[in-house]
Design an enzyme around this catalytic site. Sequence first.
Site, mmCIF file in Angstrom:
data_model
loop_
_atom_site.group_PDB
_atom_site.id
_atom_site.type_symbol
_atom_site.label_atom_id
_atom_site.label_comp_id
_atom_site.label_asym_id
_atom_site.label_seq_id
_atom_site.Cartn_x
_atom_site.Cartn_y
_atom_site.Cartn_z
ATOM 1 N N ARG A 1 0.845 -1.207 0.000
ATOM 2 C CA ARG A 1 0.000 0.000 0.000
ATOM 3 C C ARG A 1 0.875 1.249 0.000
ATOM 4 O O ARG A 1 0.580 2.223 -0.694
ATOM 5 C CB ARG A 1 -0.938 0.001 1.214
ATOM 6 C CG ARG A 1 -2.120 -0.942 1.065
ATOM 7 C CD ARG A 1 -3.139 -0.754 2.182
ATOM 8 N NE ARG A 1 -2.668 -1.247 3.464
ATOM 9 C CZ ARG A 1 -3.003 -2.437 3.982
ATOM 10 N NH1 ARG A 1 -3.808 -3.251 3.328
ATOM 11 N NH2 ARG A 1 -2.538 -2.812 5.153
ATOM 12 N N ASP B 1 -15.165 -4.560 -6.138
ATOM 13 C CA ASP B 1 -15.281 -5.702 -5.228
ATOM 14 C C ASP B 1 -16.690 -6.266 -5.380
ATOM 15 O O ASP B 1 -17.621 -5.541 -5.714
ATOM 16 C CB ASP B 1 -15.039 -5.293 -3.766
ATOM 17 C CG ASP B 1 -14.614 -6.479 -2.888
ATOM 18 O OD1 ASP B 1 -13.413 -6.589 -2.575
ATOM 19 O OD2 ASP B 1 -15.489 -7.287 -2.532
ATOM 20 N N ASP C 1 -5.426 -7.902 -6.281
ATOM 21 C CA ASP C 1 -5.140 -8.534 -4.987
ATOM 22 C C ASP C 1 -6.295 -9.460 -4.607
ATOM 23 O O ASP C 1 -7.066 -9.188 -3.694
ATOM 24 C CB ASP C 1 -4.931 -7.456 -3.913
ATOM 25 C CG ASP C 1 -4.566 -8.064 -2.564
ATOM 26 O OD1 ASP C 1 -4.038 -9.189 -2.541
ATOM 27 O OD2 ASP C 1 -4.807 -7.403 -1.525
ATOM 28 N N CYS D 1 -2.067 -14.654 -2.551
ATOM 29 C CA CYS D 1 -1.918 -15.004 -1.129
ATOM 30 C C CYS D 1 -2.166 -16.500 -0.934
ATOM 31 O O CYS D 1 -2.407 -16.959 0.172
ATOM 32 C CB CYS D 1 -2.845 -14.162 -0.261
ATOM 33 S SG CYS D 1 -4.576 -14.371 -0.640
#
Length: 402
Positions: free
Chosen positions: A210, A256, A306, A346
């Site tokens: 970030r 999102d 992400d 991730c």
Amino acid sequence: MIEVQLKKGKEKSLLRRHPWVYDTAVGRVAGKPDSGETVKVTAADGRFLGYGAYSPKSTLRVRMWSFDEAENTEVPEFLRARLEKAVKAREGLLARTSARRIVFGEADGIPGLIVDQYGDWLVTQFQSAGTERRRDEIVADLMAMTGAKGLFDRSDAATRQREGLAVHTGVLAGEEPPELIEVAEDGVKYGVNVRLGHKTGFYVAQRESRLAAQQLARDFEKTHGRKMRALNCFCYTGGFSLALALGGAAEVVSVDSSAEALAQAKRNADLNGFTEAQMKWVEADVFACLREARERGETFDLVILDPPKFASSHFHVERAARAYKDINLNGLRLLTAGGHLFTFSCSGAINPDLFQKIVAGAVIDSGKDAWCTARFGAGVDHPLLMTYPEGEYLKGLHLEVR
Ligand code: SAH
């Protein structure tokens, strides 16, 4: 102490001080240890290997506390010393942020324990039978060490079920935290909902990325003489979006699929005083959204990808690889000449090498040339213990289109 003897040849990982013993490695258990009870682990030839917490239902049958035969793991001082070390190691971050991971499980010698601190509040995840058994001890120590106002438990991860532990959420010590805890990270304010947010409420692991985004937005204006336009995919509560806005991005489009995450992201934007003209919030599926943006001929100076964990285990690697390739290819296609891509995975099951190969495949198919100018990972509060490579789950690449 009950002895757990491993099968012949199965002592190798413990001799390398890896903290896990799989059920398949266990030969003989001299008794019936309770969930979380400390056992003595020995090799087939009887030699001492270490002490660990026994988990009767888990495939991770023992998680190691110590490899030192002389160490007394059962006294409160043992855990207290480990917690103190962990908390101390994160003090330096306070100058930058009030959102920090202060205990990172295996890497801090406390397998299965996650503790995040948001300002005056602590949030825990007890993900192993051993930490669950010593919960009261850990909670009291953490409260005393940090001077926190309250400790909220978010032991609701799927890993609990695999340990045969029931889900638990709620206050374990001190006061009830407010509905939103305000934190500040590198100049950006965020409201964190520790009751309903993902994980413990906020993705602390993305702090360095970030900050890199914030700096890139700033540098972009200097190099290009105009402010950047960015697309933040899988924005959650606006982590990267707000960092970009503070860096001076002209417009940040954030996508999102969760309406609740977006509602919190908007509140976070208000908290920082960012204008509606600067921030666009889109409730949509990223896979579809990237294709539609291309059909409309939209372009961006920076695309951030992400996504959530696409591969939950090594069984899902192939399908996950296709999904990563898809978003990376379609993200790259939206970039302006000289544009930037921040791309992350991730998934622990996708190692950094494989991730780089997948992204390279997307670059090739996009017909563009790109440089990787930086690699991203979790911050110093998620240290990589060299004997436990599984701890490095988050990896990212900064690509620049040539
Ligand atoms: N970048 C964020 C964390 C992302 S978490 C941060 O730094 O804070 C992953 C997010 O992806 C979640 O908010 C989830 O709601 C969202 N998500 C999952 N699948 C999605 C999809 N197919 N399309 C859009 N959003 C998705």
